[in-house]
Write an enzyme that holds these catalytic residues in place. Structure first.
Site, PDB file in Angstrom:
ATOM      1  N   LYS A   2       0.818  -1.220   0.000  1.00  0.00           N
ATOM      2  CA  LYS A   2       0.000   0.000   0.000  1.00  0.00           C
ATOM      3  C   LYS A   2       0.849   1.265   0.000  1.00  0.00           C
ATOM      4  O   LYS A   2       2.025   1.259   0.334  1.00  0.00           O
ATOM      5  CB  LYS A   2      -0.977  -0.031   1.176  1.00  0.00           C
ATOM      6  CG  LYS A   2      -2.157  -0.950   0.859  1.00  0.00           C
ATOM      7  CD  LYS A   2      -3.307  -0.864   1.806  1.00  0.00           C
ATOM      8  CE  LYS A   2      -4.441  -1.769   1.277  1.00  0.00           C
ATOM      9  NZ  LYS A   2      -5.497  -1.966   2.260  1.00  0.00           N
ATOM     10  N   ARG A  61      -3.799 -10.009   4.621  1.00  0.00           N
ATOM     11  CA  ARG A  61      -4.191 -10.009   3.201  1.00  0.00           C
ATOM     12  C   ARG A  61      -2.999  -9.513   2.406  1.00  0.00           C
ATOM     13  O   ARG A  61      -2.578  -8.371   2.568  1.00  0.00           O
ATOM     14  CB  ARG A  61      -5.398  -9.091   3.023  1.00  0.00           C
ATOM     15  CG  ARG A  61      -5.938  -9.019   1.612  1.00  0.00           C
ATOM     16  CD  ARG A  61      -7.118  -8.043   1.563  1.00  0.00           C
ATOM     17  NE  ARG A  61      -7.662  -7.924   0.228  1.00  0.00           N
ATOM     18  CZ  ARG A  61      -7.148  -7.145  -0.713  1.00  0.00           C
ATOM     19  NH1 ARG A  61      -6.090  -6.415  -0.471  1.00  0.00           N
ATOM     20  NH2 ARG A  61      -7.697  -7.092  -1.916  1.00  0.00           N
TER      21      ARG A  61
END
Ligand code: 7PJ
Length: 291
Positions: free
Chosen positions: A236, A270
């Site tokens: 991210k 995840r």
């Protein structure tokens, strides 16, 4: 009973176990790895790569063979600024993959906000509905309550098109926790048992780097609600900001983030890089660091 602004927490710190999702039961004795499969033309890290069904299946099977406990299939990009996708298009992208992989015994999660996609995915054998909207769409709670699939409730401020414009909180940890507990209670009231519910702070979804780091540092505040916590930090932007690297060069940053999250009590991570994450967690498990 539900619409309270100060939800009752179960503060004993014992995560509800086992976690039940569809045909699968996880005892949660070790952290689980959820591998990401985006079948979208525009996802930020692997958009366009797995649009072709055979390559999508091959990638999913590789992640399964590399040790992924769950495969998360997404047919709608949720990166900042992403545009919505039509339901029939999302169904066409996702459902055949859910059917095939579930039939092979994989625990498949479907990343969707649409009740119609939830219903079709559950009928096709999906184990988990992973909703960045925390089942707030009209009909979403009912769609999930009708089956036995698990649900992942994620916090997001705003919506993907505008969420990174100017995120703001008085107390990000308390606000995220309270929202998730209210949503989990709504699930339980709708008939989705506690053992089917996972919560997720939604790293990067309407959050600055400082918000993300506060949530990571205080993940324990979510863990003490009793619901298993999923953490999605892989590749991210916040990690990119910290290390100053583009999305394709964030493996080491993502591994560090996954370990930091499980150290704080996350139950599911995840990730895009399954093989490397599974290895990292094997070492972490062997060292007996599981809190
Ligand atoms: C998350 C997600 C996350 C959950 C995405 C990306 C952006 N679902 N879907 N949690 N992120 N539950 O792949 O990084 O953090 S899409």
């Amino acid at each position: 009973m539900l619409a309270t602004s100060t939800p009752r927490l179960f503060l004993d710190g014992n995560v509800t176990r086992p976690f039940r999702c569809g045909a699968h039961t996880f005892d949660l004795a070790r952290p689980l790895v959820m591998g990401v499969l985006n079948v979208t033309p525009d996802s930020f890290s692997d958009g366009g790569r797995f649009l072709d069904r055979q390559s999508a299946l091959a990638h999913a099977r590789r992640m399964r063979d590399d040790g992924a406990d769950l495969i998360d299939i997404g047919g709608e990009s949720t990166r900042p600024g992403a545009l919505p996708v039509l339901e029939h298009e999302e169904l066409e992208r996702v459902i055949p993959l859910v059917e095939t992989l579930s039939a092979e015994g994989a625990a498949v999660a479907v990343d969707t906000r649409k009740p119609g996609v939830m219903r079709a995915a559950i009928a096709a054998g999906a184990a988990l509905v992973n909703d960045i909207g925390a089942l707030t769409a009209p009909g979403a709670l009912e769609a999930c309550a009708a089956g036995t699939a698990g649900v992942c409730l994620m916090h997001m401020q705003g919506d993907p098109q505008t969420m990174q414009d100017s995120p703001g909180y008085a107390d990000v940890v308390a606000e995220v926790r309270d929202f998730l507990v209210v949503r989990a209670r709504a699930c339980e009231a709708a008939g989705i048992g506690r053992e089917r519910i996972v919560i997720d702070p939604g790293f990067g979804f309407g959050k600055t780097l400082a918000h993300n780091l506060a949530l990571l540092r205080s993940l324990g505040a979510l863990v003490t609600t009793g619901y298993p916590v999923l953490a999605g930090l892989s590749r991210k932007a916040s990690l990119g900001t910290i290390v100053g690297r583009p999305v394709g060069e964030r493996l080491a940053a993502s591994l560090a983030a996954a370990l930091a999250a499980v150290q704080r009590g996350a139950t599911i991570v995840r990730v895009h890089d399954v093989r490397e994450t599974v290895d990292a967690l094997k070492v972490w498990n062997a060292a007996g660091l599981n809190p």
